[in-house]
Design a protein around this motif. Structure first.
Motif, PDB file in Angstrom:
ATOM      1  N   VAL A 140      -0.839  -6.118  14.198  1.00 50.47           N
ATOM      2  CA  VAL A 140      -0.293  -6.506  12.894  1.00 50.47           C
ATOM      3  C   VAL A 140      -1.232  -6.013  11.798  1.00 50.47           C
ATOM      4  CG1 VAL A 140       0.831  -8.560  13.835  1.00 50.47           C
ATOM      5  CG2 VAL A 140      -1.445  -8.748  12.846  1.00 50.47           C
ATOM      6  N   VAL A 141      -0.683  -5.882  10.595  1.00 51.64           N
ATOM      7  CA  VAL A 141      -1.470  -5.575   9.400  1.00 51.64           C
ATOM      8  C   VAL A 141      -1.458  -6.824   8.532  1.00 51.64           C
ATOM      9  CG1 VAL A 141      -1.675  -4.117   7.357  1.00 51.64           C
ATOM     10  CG2 VAL A 141      -0.899  -3.133   9.530  1.00 51.64           C
ATOM     11  N   ALA A 142      -2.640  -7.311   8.149  1.00 50.44           N
ATOM     12  CA  ALA A 142      -2.746  -8.567   7.420  1.00 50.44           C
ATOM     13  C   ALA A 142      -3.924  -8.511   6.452  1.00 50.44           C
ATOM     14  CB  ALA A 142      -2.922  -9.735   8.401  1.00 50.44           C
ATOM     15  N   PRO A 143      -3.916  -9.353   5.415  1.00 51.13           N
ATOM     16  CA  PRO A 143      -5.067  -9.425   4.499  1.00 51.13           C
ATOM     17  C   PRO A 143      -6.348  -9.742   5.267  1.00 51.13           C
ATOM     18  CG  PRO A 143      -3.205 -10.629   3.595  1.00 51.13           C
ATOM     19  CD  PRO A 143      -2.830 -10.263   5.000  1.00 51.13           C
ATOM     20  N   SER A 145       0.321  -9.785  -0.487  1.00 51.40           N
ATOM     21  CA  SER A 145      -0.279  -9.239   0.727  1.00 51.40           C
ATOM     22  C   SER A 145       0.130  -7.795   0.996  1.00 51.40           C
ATOM     23  CB  SER A 145       0.091 -10.107   1.941  1.00 51.40           C
ATOM     24  OG  SER A 145       1.487 -10.108   2.143  1.00 51.40           O
ATOM     25  N   HIS A 146       1.290  -7.360   0.499  1.00 53.35           N
ATOM     26  CA  HIS A 146       1.780  -6.011   0.776  1.00 53.35           C
ATOM     27  C   HIS A 146       1.106  -5.011  -0.163  1.00 53.35           C
ATOM     28  CE1 HIS A 146       4.608  -2.645   1.232  1.00 53.35           C
ATOM     29  NE2 HIS A 146       4.952  -3.213   2.381  1.00 53.35           N
ATOM     30  N   LEU A 175      -4.504  -7.118  18.154  1.00 55.51           N
ATOM     31  CA  LEU A 175      -5.346  -6.578  17.093  1.00 55.51           C
ATOM     32  C   LEU A 175      -4.703  -6.801  15.730  1.00 55.51           C
ATOM     33  CD1 LEU A 175      -7.644  -4.585  16.052  1.00 55.51           C
ATOM     34  CD2 LEU A 175      -5.994  -2.751  16.523  1.00 55.51           C
ATOM     35  N   ALA A 176      -5.514  -7.202  14.744  1.00 52.23           N
ATOM     36  CA  ALA A 176      -5.073  -7.300  13.351  1.00 52.23           C
ATOM     37  C   ALA A 176      -5.942  -6.367  12.513  1.00 52.23           C
ATOM     38  CB  ALA A 176      -5.188  -8.733  12.841  1.00 52.23           C
ATOM     39  N   MET A 177      -5.300  -5.549  11.674  1.00 56.01           N
ATOM     40  CA  MET A 177      -6.009  -4.584  10.839  1.00 56.01           C
ATOM     41  C   MET A 177      -5.734  -4.878   9.369  1.00 56.01           C
ATOM     42  SD  MET A 177      -5.237  -1.030  12.904  1.00 56.01           S
ATOM     43  CE  MET A 177      -6.690  -0.208  12.251  1.00 56.01           C
ATOM     44  N   SER A 178      -6.741  -4.657   8.532  1.00 54.54           N
ATOM     45  CA  SER A 178      -6.542  -4.807   7.092  1.00 54.54           C
ATOM     46  C   SER A 178      -5.695  -3.643   6.586  1.00 54.54           C
ATOM     47  CB  SER A 178      -7.882  -4.840   6.364  1.00 54.54           C
ATOM     48  OG  SER A 178      -8.528  -3.584   6.455  1.00 54.54           O
ATOM     49  N   PRO A 179      -4.973  -3.820   5.462  1.00 49.42           N
ATOM     50  CA  PRO A 179      -4.105  -2.747   4.962  1.00 49.42           C
ATOM     51  C   PRO A 179      -4.835  -1.429   4.699  1.00 49.42           C
ATOM     52  CG  PRO A 179      -3.546  -4.819   3.893  1.00 49.42           C
ATOM     53  CD  PRO A 179      -4.801  -5.074   4.702  1.00 49.42           C
ATOM     54  N   ALA A 180      -6.010  -1.500   4.055  1.00 47.13           N
ATOM     55  CA  ALA A 180      -6.733  -0.263   3.747  1.00 47.13           C
ATOM     56  C   ALA A 180      -7.231   0.419   5.023  1.00 47.13           C
ATOM     57  CB  ALA A 180      -7.898  -0.563   2.816  1.00 47.13           C
ATOM     58  N   SER A 181      -7.746  -0.358   5.969  1.00 47.51           N
ATOM     59  CA  SER A 181      -8.213   0.214   7.239  1.00 47.51           C
ATOM     60  C   SER A 181      -7.056   0.843   7.999  1.00 47.51           C
ATOM     61  CB  SER A 181      -8.868  -0.869   8.099  1.00 47.51           C
ATOM     62  OG  SER A 181      -9.965  -1.441   7.423  1.00 47.51           O
ATOM     63  N   ASN A 182      -5.912   0.181   7.966  1.00 46.98           N
ATOM     64  CA  ASN A 182      -4.742   0.728   8.630  1.00 46.98           C
ATOM     65  C   ASN A 182      -4.288   2.021   7.965  1.00 46.98           C
ATOM     66  OD1 ASN A 182      -2.168   0.636  10.259  1.00 46.98           O
ATOM     67  ND2 ASN A 182      -1.312   0.354   8.220  1.00 46.98           N
TER      68      ASN A 182
END
Length: 241
Positions: free
Chosen positions: A70-73, A166-167, A40-47
């Motif tokens: 992971v957290v990714a754009p 990205s951070h 699973l990959a999640m966007s920063p705001a969703s995470n």
């Protein structure tokens, strides 16, 4: 004493019985999720808002399932799910999702353009925002440079340049220190107190739908199917309330 034929039959029976035991053990493991991986990959705001509660609820239901999270754009997630790096993406949905994606929309998100209240250009922004923004960088996680978009319609044309960072925490810190402007999601709770919204522009805020998506033509793994079911259950229940 068994004959040669009897010995051969005995060995064959023992092999079958061992394979049966291994198959039953594998089936038991599969039922518990131990042989599946949540990719699973999640966007920063969703995470920031839902990462912890979602993974907590999933792990309580599937304690033996392995995680690859992971957290990714958001744009990188779309590309990563497309090329198979991750099975599931959880983040903003594109206005026109590719036909090869299946997706479930969960909730809406608003992103607001913000700047530090003590930024030297704050006064000029209030007088002439479009002209002032063309002198400032936009700090963002990713900005699509697709040539299919008409040049006049690109968001980047409203700013002096684009810094892709990205951070999320680093991005917010840069803007809080007076280095450009950025979009901040209403899902983010730890917004620096120095930031204020820039109002009155057609792109002052951007509305997006956020959801979970995956490749339509590939069957979901057990872990993937269970995560999608968890999302459907959580937000269908919220909508009903």
């Amino acid at each position: 004493h068994p004959s040669q034929a009897g010995i051969r039959l005995l060995r064959f029976a023992e092999t079958l019985m061992q394979e049966e035991r291994e198959a039953l053990a594998d089936i038991a493991q599969i039922k518990t999720g131990a042989m599946s991986i949540l990719s699973l990959a999640m966007s920063p705001a969703s995470n920031a808002r839902f990462g912890m509660p979602l993974l907590k609820a999933f792990s309580e239901r599937n304690p033996l399932t392995r995680f690859k999270v992971v957290v990714a754009p958001s744009r990188e997630i779309v590309l990563g799910v497309s090329d198979g790096r991750w099975e599931l993406g959880f983040g903003p949905l594109q206005h026109s999702m590719p036909e090869y994606f299946a997706f479930h929309s969960c909730f809406s998100e608003t992103r607001r353009l913000m700047i530090a209240r003590d930024h030297p250009s704050w006064g000029a922004l209030r007088r002439d925002a479009p002209a002032t923004l063309r002198t400032l960088p936009l700090v963002t996680s990713y900005l699509d440079e697709s040539p299919r978009r008409p040049r006049a319609g690109r968001l980047r044309n409203a700013f002096a340049t684009v810094w892709e960072v990205s951070h999320m925490e680093l991005r917010l810190s840069l803007v809080a220190e007076g280095k450009g402007v950025t979009y901040v999601s209403d899902l983010v709770t730890n917004i620096p107190s120095e930031l204020v919204p820039i109002e009155g522009l057609p792109f002052s805020s951007i509305e997006r739908q956020v959801g979970v998506y995956y490749l339509r033509h590939q069957p979901l793994s057990q872990a993937g199917a269970r995560f999608v079911a968890l999302c459907r259950e959580r937000w269908n229940a919220s909508a009903a309330e």
